[in-house]
Design an enzyme around this catalytic site. Structure first.
Site, PDB file in Angstrom:
ATOM      1  N   ASP A  26      59.699  75.425  10.447  1.00  0.00           N
ATOM      2  CA  ASP A  26      59.034  76.653  10.501  1.00  0.00           C
ATOM      3  C   ASP A  26      57.633  76.444  10.134  1.00  0.00           C
ATOM      4  OD1 ASP A  26      58.410  79.350  11.388  1.00  0.00           O
ATOM      5  OD2 ASP A  26      59.587  80.048   9.917  1.00  0.00           O
ATOM      6  N   ASP A  80      56.259  78.547  17.148  1.00  0.00           N
ATOM      7  CA  ASP A  80      55.929  78.031  15.743  1.00  0.00           C
ATOM      8  C   ASP A  80      57.377  77.457  14.962  1.00  0.00           C
ATOM      9  OD1 ASP A  80      56.930  80.356  15.342  1.00  0.00           O
ATOM     10  OD2 ASP A  80      55.549  80.879  13.713  1.00  0.00           O
ATOM     11  N   GLU A  81      58.465  77.408  15.783  1.00  0.00           N
ATOM     12  CA  GLU A  81      59.511  77.034  15.047  1.00  0.00           C
ATOM     13  C   GLU A  81      60.607  76.324  15.959  1.00  0.00           C
ATOM     14  OE1 GLU A  81      62.337  80.095  13.514  1.00  0.00           O
ATOM     15  OE2 GLU A  81      61.436  81.532  14.647  1.00  0.00           O
TER      16      GLU A  81
END
Length: 409
Positions: free
Chosen positions: A21, A115-116
């Site tokens: 993350d 974003d992860e």
């Protein structure tokens, strides 16, 4: 930037699943171009009275500022907070760079959002070393090649890996061997379990359940009685770290949408928003049926001259709640400033889909939890008596039966 830290609970079987993350991703990208902001309270938002915070640095979070908070509230908490205008094209470009690094280590990458991602590194260890060594190599490359920090959780299941990455934030690395999983999991508060929002937590607290261990030691029938068959079983299984889902490299559905073509062109904002409510409820129900949640909500408008415009918003946290989707698309419609132009078609789309329950339900608070519970009941009634057996009160004024389309894409 926060210094990197690594914690290992090694002493048993090496786990194979990584959850990576990016830390305060949008804010971290903006700080790359504004190095003087590093170490200071800052938020990503349009600097306007109606704006909301898209991302906040950890210095801002320490002052109580959170994503989805009205900017005016953030400024009350910190009058000197630095407001950074968002640049979504930059976030997409950096996301692409980061994901390409992940693929250099394993082809088994499940991107959850911009974003992860989850990674299965079981086939990469002969080349790159232990899962902990792989995680550290990924962190180092992400920092060296993009300048961005990330946190990594390593565990035997997706559920525990995500908990570990959250625990390691910011800029950390936490490894949970299989033999140590319950020792790590059971002392945690019940709110750490996927899908436990404030309302669910209140129900459990009233029954004297405060930690994951409390849930694990409860009779499953008691949890089912309190929360229903699906939720009660889900929580009990997770309390024992039972999460059989593999890291998936493909998703059959990339988006779920609903469009409506009017018999006659419409200019009335109230009718447009009522139609959007119907569509948002439909999309929410389809998401819940597929056990998915959406990080991106989109609006499509086609005018009488057949010009089409689309707008979208990426949420800090995923949702499958129709009323939350409706709120976003209404805001997008207001921002569109149609100038009274006649509209022939309007539509709602949910994209950036993730598995349901992989994120906490804190964004929408008590009201969001209450709506989700109500909509789940509506789903159950609809399955038994038909999809139109329960409808919002705002639909007592009937929308004309016209050309509808619902499209998973």
């Amino acid at each position: 930037m926060q210094p990197s830290h690594s914690v290992s609970l090694l002493g048993g079987t090496a786990p194979n699943i990584l959850h990576i993350d990016m830390d305060a991703f949008f804010a971290s990208v903006e700080v790359l171009d504004r190095p003087e902001v590093a170490g200071k309270p800052a938020v990503v938002a349009h600097d306007s009275p109606r704006s909301v915070v898209t991302s906040a640095t950890y210095e801002a979070r320490a002052l109580g500022i959170r994503s989805a908070m009205p900017l005016v509230t953030a400024k009350r908490l910190c009058p000197d907070v630095i407001v950074l205008e968002p640049h979504f094209e930059k976030y997409r470009a950096y996301s692409k760079k980061v994901m390409s690094i992940f693929y250099d280590f394993t082809p088994v990458v499940e991107q959850l959002s911009i974003d992860e991602a989850f990674l299965d590194v079981s086939g990469a260890q002969k080349i790159f070393g232990t899962p902990e060594q792989i995680a550290q190599q990924i962190k180092d490359r992400v920092r060296d090649e993009t300048g961005l920090p990330c946190s990594v959780g390593v565990a035997s299941t997706k559920f525990v890996a995500k908990l570990a990455s959250t625990k390691s934030k910011p800029n950390g690395l936490l490894v949970i061997p299989e033999e140590e999983t319950l020792a790590f999991l059971h002392p945690l508060p019940i709110e750490t379990i996927w899908g436990v929002g404030k309302k669910t937590a209140e129900v459990l607290h009233k029954r004297g359940l405060h930690t994951v261990a409390d849930i694990a030691q409860s009779p499953p029938a008691s949890l089912i009685s309190a929360l229903g068959q699906a939720a009660g079983t889900h929580l009990y299984e997770l309390s024992w770290a039972r999460d059989p889902r593999p890291v998936s490299t493909q998703r059959a559905e990339k988006s779920i949408g609903k469009e409506h073509t009017f018999n006659e062109d419409v200019t009335d904002a109230e009718k447009l928003k009522a139609t959007l409510l119907f569509q948002a409820d439909h999309v929410g129900a389809q998401l819940r049926k597929a056990q998915l949640e959406a990080r991106t909500i989109g609006l499509k408008v086609t005018f009488s001259d057949f010009e089409s415009l689309t707008r979208s918003r990426t949420l800090p946290e995923a949702t499958s709640v129709g009323r939350e989707i409706h709120k976003v698309v209404c805001e997008l419609l207001d921002e569109l400033k149609t100038g009274g132009r006649s509209i022939r078609l309007i539509g709602v789309r949910a994209a950036s889909l993730v598995d349901a329950g992989t994120q906490q339900l804190s964004l929408w608070g008590d009201e969001g939890d209450a709506w989700k519970e109500a909509e789940i009941v509506m789903d159950q009634v609809g399955e038994k008596f038909g999809p139109d057996s329960v409808r919002p009160a705002s639909f007592l004024r009937k929308i004309e039966p016209t050309r509808e389309s619902g499209t998973p894409g």
